[in-house]
Design an enzyme around this catalytic site. Sequence first.
Site, PDB file in Angstrom:
ATOM      1  N   LYS A 188       0.818  -1.214   0.000  1.00  0.00           N
ATOM      2  CA  LYS A 188       0.000   0.000   0.000  1.00  0.00           C
ATOM      3  C   LYS A 188       0.852   1.264   0.000  1.00  0.00           C
ATOM      4  O   LYS A 188       0.599   2.197  -0.766  1.00  0.00           O
ATOM      5  CB  LYS A 188      -0.942  -0.024   1.205  1.00  0.00           C
ATOM      6  N   ALA A 228      -3.596   1.212  12.742  1.00  0.00           N
ATOM      7  CA  ALA A 228      -4.998   1.185  12.317  1.00  0.00           C
ATOM      8  C   ALA A 228      -5.771   0.017  12.909  1.00  0.00           C
ATOM      9  O   ALA A 228      -6.995   0.034  12.906  1.00  0.00           O
ATOM     10  CB  ALA A 228      -5.097   1.132  10.797  1.00  0.00           C
ATOM     11  N   PHE A 281      -3.521  -0.575   7.087  1.00  0.00           N
ATOM     12  CA  PHE A 281      -4.147  -1.861   6.821  1.00  0.00           C
ATOM     13  C   PHE A 281      -5.244  -1.729   5.754  1.00  0.00           C
ATOM     14  O   PHE A 281      -5.127  -0.930   4.842  1.00  0.00           O
ATOM     15  CB  PHE A 281      -4.656  -2.498   8.117  1.00  0.00           C
ATOM     16  N   TRP A 341       6.829  -0.373  -8.003  1.00  0.00           N
ATOM     17  CA  TRP A 341       7.968  -0.993  -7.323  1.00  0.00           C
ATOM     18  C   TRP A 341       9.163  -1.094  -8.275  1.00  0.00           C
ATOM     19  O   TRP A 341      10.296  -0.789  -7.889  1.00  0.00           O
ATOM     20  CB  TRP A 341       7.586  -2.386  -6.814  1.00  0.00           C
TER      21      TRP A 341
END
Length: 559
Positions: A75, A277, A305, A413
Amino acid sequence: MTDIEIAQSNVMDPIKDVAAKINLTDKDLDFYGTYKAKLSFEGMNSLLEKAKDPANRGKLILVTAMTPTAAGEGKSTVTIALGDGLRKIGKKSVIALREPSLGPCFGIKGGACGGGYAQVVPMEDINLHFTGDIHAITAANNLIAALIDNHLQQGNTLNIDPRTISWKRCVDLNDRALRNVILGLGSRIDGVPRESHFQISVASEIMAIVCLSKNLEELKERISNITIAENYDKQPVKFGELKCSGAIAALLKDAIRPNLVQTLEHTPAFVHGGPFANIAHGCNSVNATMCALASGDYVVTEAGFAADLGAEKFFDIKCRKAGLTPNCSVIVATIRALKMHGGVAKTELSAENVDAVKKGFENLKTHINNMGKFGVKTVVAVNKFITDTDAEIKALQDLCTEAGSSAILCEGWGKGGEGAKELAAKVAELCEGTSGFHTLYDDELSLKEKIQTLATKIYSADHVEFDAKAIKKMDTYTKQGYGSLPICMAKTQNSISHEKSWTGSPRGYVFPVRDVQLYSGAGFVVAFAGDIVDMPGLPKMPAAMNIDVDNNGKITGLF
């Protein structure tokens, strides 16, 4: 190369040059070396004043995710790549992230600065100590605890019942042995013996207060409003009655100011505040978000999360309290995670399995549908792995279309912002027009009704089972005037439900709430579901086993 090797090989710009991209000058910054800075009070207050008018704010984009798995979702990586991608397509973007906690860095998760070619830097500094914000929060929290115990020792003029003290000490490490402790052992001068507890610093009410306060006056007011105990007449005792709120605020005067760093591609990034979270409200500070909105046309932020935790709390707590209006949301998913939710073992994830993708999609579909319950436009970002096949990606894209959303590949990435340009274009498109955002529940609902709303509408439970202790405490909080506060649910991050082993999209079950805790300074009520605790433990093979540093101070193994 590993993530840390990629970060260490990057040539950073001086932070003053990064700040210039969002029209900040030297007077707006306090420098922590060449590559890190805090906003000065002058700089922060100027941006906060500008952000008071919604017309001066950029578009707000929330990045959330499907339910985490051992395969990883990425994330933060997608958040950073999207910020860079927006710059690649000509948009003035700014990123707003949370600060990493030392607990996960040395525990099971590792660092929290993104990965590959989508990272914020200097990543070693950000992951380890940074500008000292969390240390200051720890010290402030524990000073409150020391002052409470000193009050008991020095005569207890407030008539505090020691058995009712709810304030916990904290440490920013995973230390299960400190969950339950006995204080005051020894002679009479060593304090009043009593049972107490520790929690991790990032789950503390002080962390929440720092993240929700816009200035020092508000900070002091919230600190004064902390409920620390009951007296022998069963009336609440506030910390302000000890007349030490100013001292706590003095410890936090720098911690309230956002930190400015950069991505590998030199996009400005505010990294500030770090509540978990699963046991806290999971969002970076209001100050950081507001300052980003005042300095960028597009602000990309994330919540911890999955959407059932971080996104819900972002909407129902942070947006409610700060008057924020998100323009769209991005749900991060991976083919690997979908296959795990579809029943595939981690060791078998490299093999093509379209049927498992379709089965695991039920988890992602629930999160897509839940975003619609807040009136937020949503796109799915598929964080691509080299093992993903064309057939699996096509199946996911078709399923997202059927669910009323769309799935776009993100290769941040491996390619940085260049790999997120298509996602950035879609996000910019979704941000056009009026936002239909609204919170899930009204303030006027009872605490019990708010919990039931979360359990049935977000977690897909059939109904809620409350322990008698939780009901009694909610009745007490309501009588004390706190019935209108929002709920901060503390539950496992590994399932939409309360049970960490339930993958996919569990439905029709009983959601158990065993306890609640009033955070009157922060302005919410924490509800504890299942066996969740607010002091994590270390795994059998902690990440600390891989971390080292050489004689030149070069750190390895942090990722």
